[in-house]
Design an enzyme around this catalytic site. Structure first.
Site, PDB file in Angstrom:
ATOM      1  N   TYR A 154      -2.456 -10.981  -4.339  1.00 30.50           N
ATOM      2  CA  TYR A 154      -2.832 -11.174  -5.729  1.00 30.50           C
ATOM      3  C   TYR A 154      -3.604 -12.445  -6.060  1.00 30.50           C
ATOM      4  O   TYR A 154      -4.224 -12.523  -7.115  1.00 30.50           O
ATOM      5  CB  TYR A 154      -1.567 -11.150  -6.612  1.00 30.50           C
ATOM      6  N   SER A 158       6.429  -6.554  -3.838  1.00 34.70           N
ATOM      7  CA  SER A 158       5.298  -7.481  -3.956  1.00 34.70           C
ATOM      8  C   SER A 158       5.447  -8.698  -3.039  1.00 34.70           C
ATOM      9  O   SER A 158       4.919  -9.768  -3.312  1.00 34.70           O
ATOM     10  CB  SER A 158       5.115  -7.958  -5.413  1.00 34.70           C
ATOM     11  N   ASP A 189       4.107   1.408   4.212  1.00 40.33           N
ATOM     12  CA  ASP A 189       3.517   0.266   4.922  1.00 40.33           C
ATOM     13  C   ASP A 189       3.939   0.285   6.389  1.00 40.33           C
ATOM     14  O   ASP A 189       5.110   0.534   6.709  1.00 40.33           O
ATOM     15  CB  ASP A 189       3.951  -1.046   4.275  1.00 40.33           C
ATOM     16  N   GLU A 248       8.591  -8.882 -10.746  1.00 40.50           N
ATOM     17  CA  GLU A 248       7.226  -8.356 -10.636  1.00 40.50           C
ATOM     18  C   GLU A 248       6.610  -8.023 -11.998  1.00 40.50           C
ATOM     19  O   GLU A 248       5.662  -7.240 -12.080  1.00 40.50           O
ATOM     20  CB  GLU A 248       7.226  -7.112  -9.742  1.00 40.50           C
ATOM     21  N   GLY A 308       1.301  -1.064  -6.708  1.00 41.67           N
ATOM     22  CA  GLY A 308       0.341  -1.617  -7.658  1.00 41.67           C
ATOM     23  C   GLY A 308      -0.730  -0.623  -8.042  1.00 41.67           C
ATOM     24  O   GLY A 308      -1.194   0.156  -7.214  1.00 41.67           O
ATOM     25  N   GLU A 368       8.237  -0.113   5.211  1.00 36.90           N
ATOM     26  CA  GLU A 368       8.951   0.310   4.002  1.00 36.90           C
ATOM     27  C   GLU A 368       8.167   1.364   3.236  1.00 36.90           C
ATOM     28  O   GLU A 368       6.978   1.603   3.495  1.00 36.90           O
ATOM     29  CB  GLU A 368       9.211  -0.886   3.089  1.00 36.90           C
ATOM     30  N   ASN A 375       7.086   2.455  -0.703  1.00 42.33           N
ATOM     31  CA  ASN A 375       6.930   1.968  -2.081  1.00 42.33           C
ATOM     32  C   ASN A 375       6.728   3.163  -3.007  1.00 42.33           C
ATOM     33  O   ASN A 375       5.808   3.950  -2.796  1.00 42.33           O
ATOM     34  CB  ASN A 375       5.710   1.046  -2.193  1.00 42.33           C
ATOM     35  N   ARG A 426       3.436   4.826  -1.411  1.00 38.89           N
ATOM     36  CA  ARG A 426       2.737   4.179  -0.301  1.00 38.89           C
ATOM     37  C   ARG A 426       3.741   3.860   0.801  1.00 38.89           C
ATOM     38  O   ARG A 426       4.880   3.487   0.521  1.00 38.89           O
ATOM     39  CB  ARG A 426       2.099   2.885  -0.783  1.00 38.89           C
TER      40      ARG A 426
END
Length: 306
Positions: free
Chosen positions: A214, A148, A255, A19, A274, A268, A270, A253
């Site tokens: 992205y 990512s 998800d 990443e 980002g 998951e 994070n 974060r």
């Protein structure tokens, strides 16, 4: 807040994980925002410099904008603990656990948090691909320690699963196979113990993969998500529970997906998501009244008590 009170701040970015490119973008955005806020911040790439140089640079605290291995898995956090440098985000344990998708799933299940059925496969071990497809139907294949959406793929047949596993094992020795969920995708930002407005991501690509994140402009974002107050509060509640369960702190974060029967499933956690101005965390922060600059200063300010 007076930016000078933080002293000299290193923004860790780049690194050597898969990443790296995303991390450089996050780091540059964070660095620019901190400097705009009057913080004496500078860029530091651990792939190009020895981490011990942080002390030689008179660094007083660190903003971690490294994604993936070496930055989000407890490794750099442990090194910074050794160097006695305060840093943003989760500590060693929270970072390491959140990065391990398979162990996170075990934790979620142990506390009866809603998560999709799964199995974890080890590289070079014996497993029956036909049996897995028969039992699960379609699955999401994920390297256990990547972010990512790198190395992820949907597999609905034995041939697809064989190809997906071959690719995923290039990134990791442990691969998570998760029951495929068709439905809506959400994310909840955690900031200083609070759950911010829920975001829904809508992509025509089948799931929110690397390209959807992205490389394409077809992804749509809705913040706050079009959910009832009850569902919004529920997502924020289970996100906080999941975040705390893995030992994550500071910011991050969670998800989540919702299937066609309106059931929610935690995917998951994070711990260093980002951080470009178009990323999800800044999006939810903006909906909560925080500019990007205010957000990064808020995250950095959490190091003052360390």
């Amino acid at each position: 807040m007076n930016g000078q009170k933080f002293g000299k701040v290193a923004v860790l970015m780049g690194g050597s994980s898969a990443e790296r490119a995303v991390s450089l973008n996050s780091g540059k955005a964070v660095l620019s925002a901190l400097q705009s806020a009057g913080v004496n911040a500078f860029a530091f790439d651990p792939a190009e410099r020895n981490l011990f140089e942080l002390k030689e640079c008179d660094t007083e605290r660190v903003f971690i904008a490294l994604h993936g291995r070496g930055g989000e898995d407890g490794t750099v956090q442990g090194a910074l603990e050794f160097l006695e440098l305060p840093y943003t985000g989760s500590g060693v344990l929270g970072s390491a656990l959140a990065m391990d998708k398979a162990r996170c799933k075990e934790l979620f299940r142990s506390r009866n948090l809603p998560t999709a059925n799964f199995i974890a496969l080890e590289k070079n071990s014996e497993f029956d691909i036909e049996k897995i497809i028969h039992e699960f139907g379609a699955v999401m294949v994920k390297p256990s320690h990547e972010g990512s959406s790198i190395g992820m793929a949907k597999a609905a047949t034995a041939a697809e699963l064989e190809t997906a596993l071959e690719d995923a094992f290039k990134y990791d020795d442990i691969v998570l196979l998760e029951q495929w969920i068709s439905g809506r995708e959400f994310t909840v930002t955690m900031l200083a113990g609070d759950a911010l407005p829920v975001i829904e991501m809508v992509t025509p690509r089948g799931f929110y993969d690397y390209e959807a994140k992205y490389q394409v402009n077809s992804t749509e974002y809705f913040c706050p998500a079009d959910l009832s107050q009850k569902d919004t509060q529920y997502l924020q509640q289970i996100s906080k529970l999941a975040f705390d369960l893995v030992g994550a702190t500071g910011w991050g974060r969670v998800d989540i997906m919702q299937d066609s029967d309106n059931q929610f499933y935690i995917l998951e956690v994070n711990t260093v998501p980002g951080m470009t101005e178009k990323s999800l965390v800044p999006m939810s922060a903006k909906a909560n009244g925080l500019s990007f600059e205010q957000l990064v200063v808020n995250i950095l300010a959490q190091t003052l008590g360390k």
